[in-house]
Design an enzyme around this catalytic site. Structure first.
Site, PDB file in Angstrom:
ATOM      1  N   CYS A 248       0.830  -1.200   0.000  1.00  0.00           N
ATOM      2  CA  CYS A 248       0.000   0.000   0.000  1.00  0.00           C
ATOM      3  C   CYS A 248       0.868   1.255   0.000  1.00  0.00           C
ATOM      4  O   CYS A 248       1.705   1.447   0.885  1.00  0.00           O
ATOM      5  CB  CYS A 248      -0.919  -0.014   1.224  1.00  0.00           C
ATOM      6  SG  CYS A 248      -1.923   1.484   1.374  1.00  0.00           S
TER       7      CYS A 248
ATOM      8  N   ARG B 165      -0.117   4.748   3.113  1.00  0.00           N
ATOM      9  CA  ARG B 165      -0.128   4.440   4.546  1.00  0.00           C
ATOM     10  C   ARG B 165       0.141   5.610   5.486  1.00  0.00           C
ATOM     11  O   ARG B 165       0.155   5.433   6.694  1.00  0.00           O
ATOM     12  CB  ARG B 165       0.898   3.332   4.823  1.00  0.00           C
ATOM     13  CG  ARG B 165       0.454   1.988   4.322  1.00  0.00           C
ATOM     14  CD  ARG B 165       1.528   0.952   4.571  1.00  0.00           C
ATOM     15  NE  ARG B 165       2.483   0.863   3.468  1.00  0.00           N
ATOM     16  CZ  ARG B 165       3.664   0.259   3.551  1.00  0.00           C
ATOM     17  NH1 ARG B 165       4.052  -0.278   4.686  1.00  0.00           N
ATOM     18  NH2 ARG B 165       4.461   0.197   2.495  1.00  0.00           N
TER      19      ARG B 165
ATOM     20  N   TRP C 167      -9.114   5.503   0.048  1.00  0.00           N
ATOM     21  CA  TRP C 167      -9.665   6.168  -1.138  1.00  0.00           C
ATOM     22  C   TRP C 167      -8.846   5.710  -2.336  1.00  0.00           C
ATOM     23  O   TRP C 167      -7.767   5.137  -2.190  1.00  0.00           O
ATOM     24  CB  TRP C 167      -9.641   7.681  -0.996  1.00  0.00           C
ATOM     25  CG  TRP C 167      -8.308   8.241  -0.594  1.00  0.00           C
ATOM     26  CD1 TRP C 167      -7.211   8.456  -1.385  1.00  0.00           C
ATOM     27  CD2 TRP C 167      -7.927   8.646   0.728  1.00  0.00           C
ATOM     28  NE1 TRP C 167      -6.170   8.962  -0.640  1.00  0.00           N
ATOM     29  CE2 TRP C 167      -6.576   9.095   0.661  1.00  0.00           C
ATOM     30  CE3 TRP C 167      -8.576   8.688   1.966  1.00  0.00           C
ATOM     31  CZ2 TRP C 167      -5.881   9.558   1.772  1.00  0.00           C
ATOM     32  CZ3 TRP C 167      -7.871   9.157   3.075  1.00  0.00           C
ATOM     33  CH2 TRP C 167      -6.558   9.589   2.970  1.00  0.00           C
TER      34      TRP C 167
ATOM     35  N   GLU D 182      -5.207   3.485 -10.315  1.00  0.00           N
ATOM     36  CA  GLU D 182      -5.798   2.150 -10.120  1.00  0.00           C
ATOM     37  C   GLU D 182      -6.931   1.938 -11.121  1.00  0.00           C
ATOM     38  O   GLU D 182      -7.153   0.843 -11.626  1.00  0.00           O
ATOM     39  CB  GLU D 182      -6.365   2.017  -8.704  1.00  0.00           C
ATOM     40  CG  GLU D 182      -5.326   2.149  -7.609  1.00  0.00           C
ATOM     41  CD  GLU D 182      -5.946   1.908  -6.239  1.00  0.00           C
ATOM     42  OE1 GLU D 182      -6.280   2.910  -5.571  1.00  0.00           O
ATOM     43  OE2 GLU D 182      -6.124   0.740  -5.860  1.00  0.00           O
TER      44      GLU D 182
HETATM   45  N1  ARG Z   1      -6.715  -1.643  -6.983  1.00  0.00           N
HETATM   46  C1  ARG Z   1      -7.966  -2.031  -6.404  1.00  0.00           C
HETATM   47  C2  ARG Z   1      -9.113  -1.537  -7.279  1.00  0.00           C
HETATM   48  O1  ARG Z   1      -8.895  -0.901  -8.248  1.00  0.00           O
HETATM   49  C3  ARG Z   1      -8.148  -1.481  -5.002  1.00  0.00           C
HETATM   50  C4  ARG Z   1      -7.016  -1.753  -4.038  1.00  0.00           C
HETATM   51  C5  ARG Z   1      -7.031  -0.848  -2.823  1.00  0.00           C
HETATM   52  N2  ARG Z   1      -6.890   0.530  -3.202  1.00  0.00           N
HETATM   53  C6  ARG Z   1      -6.945   1.580  -2.378  1.00  0.00           C
HETATM   54  N3  ARG Z   1      -6.804   2.767  -2.885  1.00  0.00           N
HETATM   55  N4  ARG Z   1      -7.124   1.435  -1.089  1.00  0.00           N
HETATM   56  O2  ARG Z   1     -10.266  -1.730  -7.009  1.00  0.00           O
END
Ligand code: ARG
Length: 392
Positions: free
Chosen positions: A80, A83, A251, A256
């Protein structure tokens, strides 16, 4: 090799995830006492736990220990990047909730607390651990909010990463609309009730429709994403006890969605279509059309979330915050741990400070254990009618 009932993970000893580990408990009480001036004396707390363990075959953590343990699990989450704010995690102790409907209702409430009208808050909801003779409830979803995936013979609708799970909930009686963004139901399993499905109420799932700051046609792609990434498939190990059901969220970081979920070839795979719409030379990798697509999709994601008032980080910001975390950990006398290949964002890596360092990759507890990944629960049919498995 992992044996039954243990989890194998590089750097992590085979954690006996279904049994209580007393030396881990003792270490945890020491850590708790060392970092919290008002915590009970570690030795006394451990003797108390030992007595309870002798009587019941398990012991109970206090709500305060669980709050601290869950926060440290986040601090220790090597994959992560986000953090820095580990101390701010809101921990909802719901160990007393054991029926499927109650668990589902708490997950819905989790989403509401986390969503907070767009000002996303990191939240973790903790359900009971397995106890001797009394297995705890389990969530079968990989995240609280995911979109169904339907694999046809020639076409793919929705999120292919959810195709197995989708077929499985369909075999249990669920039907989706068949759109690209059908929110999947929660699948809660308890010893008394088996698997029960619960649709999430619409108003508990905030979504953002994607538009681009300059390209009006982007809206015609009818892309969207949900506001809260809430992982529900990673058991939480605190002080020698595994909490198998502990959904948690932060968030999103834009990449991602913009560099992975929407563009990965085994996800929504939107790269070629957007490249063509941008008028790029999609047959020539050296035109760097893919790189240009990524930039525009990521701009659309950040722009749309900003416009909708939904908190999202960009990779520059999140990378800078990660370096602040690393710094803070060192100043607290701890070694920051991280998996480089996970914390470096999937775009413009070398433009980010997080890229230019190596990290200690070993795993510390308390921590989140790798989920097994989704597999159909034993005995459940989940085969696609078109792909008969061997022996069937
Ligand atoms: N990468 C994953 C997704 O696109 C989520 C993983 C956790 N991501 C976060 N920002 N806490 O759904």
């Amino acid at each position: 090799m992992a044996t039954e009932g243990t989890h194998h993970h590089p750097g992590l000893p085979d954690v006996p995830i279904h049994s209580v580990d007393l030396s881990e408990a003792e270490d945890f009480f020491r850590l708790h006492a060392a970092e919290n001036p008002h915590a009970p004396d570690a030795g006394e707390r451990f003797s108390q736990a030992l007595i309870e363990f002798g009587r019941r075959g398990i012991f109970s953590h206090t709500a305060e220990e669980l709050e601290f343990g869950a926060r440290v699990a986040w601090r220790n989450a090597n994959r992560c990047i986000g953090r820095l704010y580990w101390r701010s995690l809101v921990v909802r102790d719901r160990r007393h909730v054991r029926d499927a409907e109650g668990v589902a209702a708490e997950c819905v409430e989790h989403l509401r607390v986390a969503t907070n009208g767009g000002r996303i808050r990191p939240v973790l909801t903790l359900f009971a651990p397995d106890q001797p003779g009394r297995p705890a409830p389990r969530l079968r979803n990989s995240q609280l909010v995911r979109y169904a995936g339907y694999l046809g013979l020639e076409s793919v609708v929705g999120d292919p990463s959810q195709a197995d799970f989708t077929r499985w909930v369909e075999s249990l009686g669920w039907t989706g609309k068949g759109s690209d963004f059908d929110v999947l139901p929660l699948a809660v399993e308890t010893p008394d009730e088996g698997v029960q499905l619960f649709d999430l109420p619409d108003d508990a799932v905030l979504e953002v429709e994607l538009t681009h700051p300059e390209l009006p046609w982007f809206a015609d792609l009818e892309l969207r994403w949900h506001a809260v990434p809430a992982i529900s498939s990673m058991p939480l190990r605190i002080g020698g006890i595994t909490y198998p059901t502990a959904p948690f969220n932060g968030w999103y970081m834009g990449t991602e969605i913009g560099s992975r979920n929407l563009v990965d070839p085994d996800r929504y795979a939107k790269m070629p279509e957007i490249g063509r719409r941008l008028g790029l030379d999609v047959d020539n990798d050296r035109s760097l059309w893919k790189d240009r697509v990524l930039v525009e999709v990521n701009r659309a994601v950040l722009h749309s979330f900003d416009r909708a008032g939904v908190k999202i980080a960009d990779h520059h910001q999140e990378s800078a915050m990660f370096m602040a975390f690393v710094d803070k950990e060192r100043r607290a006398g701890r070694v920051p741990h991280a998996e480089w290949s996970w914390v470096v964002p999937p775009m413009s890596g070398s433009a980010l400070p997080v890229y230019h360092q190596y990290y200690d990759e070993s795993v510390e507890l308390p921590g989140f254990l790798p989920g097994a990944g989704w597999t159909p629960p034993a005995g459940e049919p989940a085969g696609c009618p078109h792909h008969v498995s061997s022996g069937a």
